[in-house]
Design an enzyme around this catalytic site. Structure first.
Site, short mmCIF file in Angstrom:
data_model
loop_
_atom_site.label_atom_id
_atom_site.label_comp_id
_atom_site.label_asym_id
_atom_site.label_seq_id
_atom_site.Cartn_x
_atom_site.Cartn_y
_atom_site.Cartn_z
N ASP A 132 -23.83 24.96 18.27
CA ASP A 132 -23.29 24.29 17.08
C ASP A 132 -24.45 24.02 16.12
O ASP A 132 -25.48 23.48 16.55
CB ASP A 132 -22.61 22.98 17.50
CG ASP A 132 -21.74 22.40 16.40
OD1 ASP A 132 -22.25 22.20 15.28
OD2 ASP A 132 -20.57 22.13 16.66
N ASN A 140 -7.39 19.51 17.01
CA ASN A 140 -6.26 20.30 16.53
C ASN A 140 -5.73 19.77 15.20
O ASN A 140 -5.11 18.71 15.18
CB ASN A 140 -5.15 20.29 17.59
CG ASN A 140 -5.67 20.87 18.90
OD1 ASN A 140 -5.81 22.06 19.05
ND2 ASN A 140 -6.01 20.00 19.83
N GLN A 195 -10.43 18.36 13.25
CA GLN A 195 -10.80 19.79 13.24
C GLN A 195 -11.26 20.21 11.84
O GLN A 195 -10.66 19.82 10.83
CB GLN A 195 -9.59 20.66 13.65
CG GLN A 195 -9.95 22.13 13.80
CD GLN A 195 -8.79 23.02 14.26
OE1 GLN A 195 -7.64 22.57 14.32
NE2 GLN A 195 -9.11 24.27 14.56
N HIS A 222 -11.68 26.41 19.47
CA HIS A 222 -12.98 26.30 20.12
C HIS A 222 -13.05 24.99 20.89
O HIS A 222 -12.35 24.04 20.57
CB HIS A 222 -14.12 26.37 19.09
CG HIS A 222 -14.01 25.37 18.01
ND1 HIS A 222 -13.19 25.55 16.91
CD2 HIS A 222 -14.58 24.15 17.84
CE1 HIS A 222 -13.27 24.50 16.12
NE2 HIS A 222 -14.11 23.63 16.66
N HIS A 249 -15.87 22.13 22.29
CA HIS A 249 -17.23 21.58 22.21
C HIS A 249 -17.69 21.20 23.62
O HIS A 249 -16.94 20.54 24.35
CB HIS A 249 -17.25 20.31 21.37
CG HIS A 249 -16.81 20.48 19.96
ND1 HIS A 249 -17.70 20.55 18.91
CD2 HIS A 249 -15.57 20.60 19.40
CE1 HIS A 249 -17.03 20.69 17.77
NE2 HIS A 249 -15.73 20.72 18.03
#
Ligand code: 5GP
Length: 143
Positions: free
Chosen positions: A36, A93, A99, A105, A107
């Site tokens: 990230d 979501n 999001q 994805h 984390h």
């Protein structure tokens, strides 16, 4: 409630197609893992299925087996790579949940006793730091 279609030009779709660089630490037939760029802690990785969906809500259920197999693999690797006390696994979501990138994805973030997470999508990390952390995770994945 409105349904929004998957955008094939979202940033992770571009990373998956190799149009935008990323610090990749793992790839198999179903999943890619990269660092990230605005980590909430050292070693913050993103586990991304190659199959296209905005998030968990519209994903094909067949996505989750291969995805979470890799989430576990990466969680174990980051714990080892950073000698972490724990690992946070998060997944958002739609905008109301936090999001910001609309390709599913997960984390994976190493955690240390008494050290809070940095803000979500806060500061950009130095690319050299990301590269060093990616090396550590690759080494832990390989061992
Ligand atoms: P979300 O908010 O959708 O759950 O998480 C998106 C994550 O992607 C954020 O943690 C953010 O820091 C990260 N991110 C945003 N743009 C990029 C990018 O271009 N490359 C990488 N590697 N990560 C990104």
């Amino acid at each position: 409630m409105t349904e929004t279609a998957y955008d094939t030009d979202n940033i992770f779709a571009k990373i998956l197609r190799g149009e935008i660089p990323s610090q990749r630490v793992y790839e198999d037939e179903a999943v890619v893992v990269f660092m990230d760029v605005m980590p909430q802690g050292p070693g913050h990785t993103l586990v991304v299925p190659k199959a296209s969906s905005r998030n968990l809500l519209d994903a094909d259920p067949s996505t989750f087996g291969p995805l979470f197999t890799v989430v576990q693999k990466v969680a174990r690797a980051v714990r080892k790579a950073f000698d972490a006390d724990g690992v946070t696994v998060m997944q958002f979501n739609e905008p109301a949940s936090g999001q910001t990138v609309y390709h599913l994805h997960v984390h994976v973030i190493p955690r240390f006793d008494s050290i809070p997470l940095k803000p979500h999508t806060g500061a950009m990390e130095n690319p050299e730091v990301l590269a060093r952390n990616a090396d550590k995770i690759r080494a832990a994945l390989g061992s």
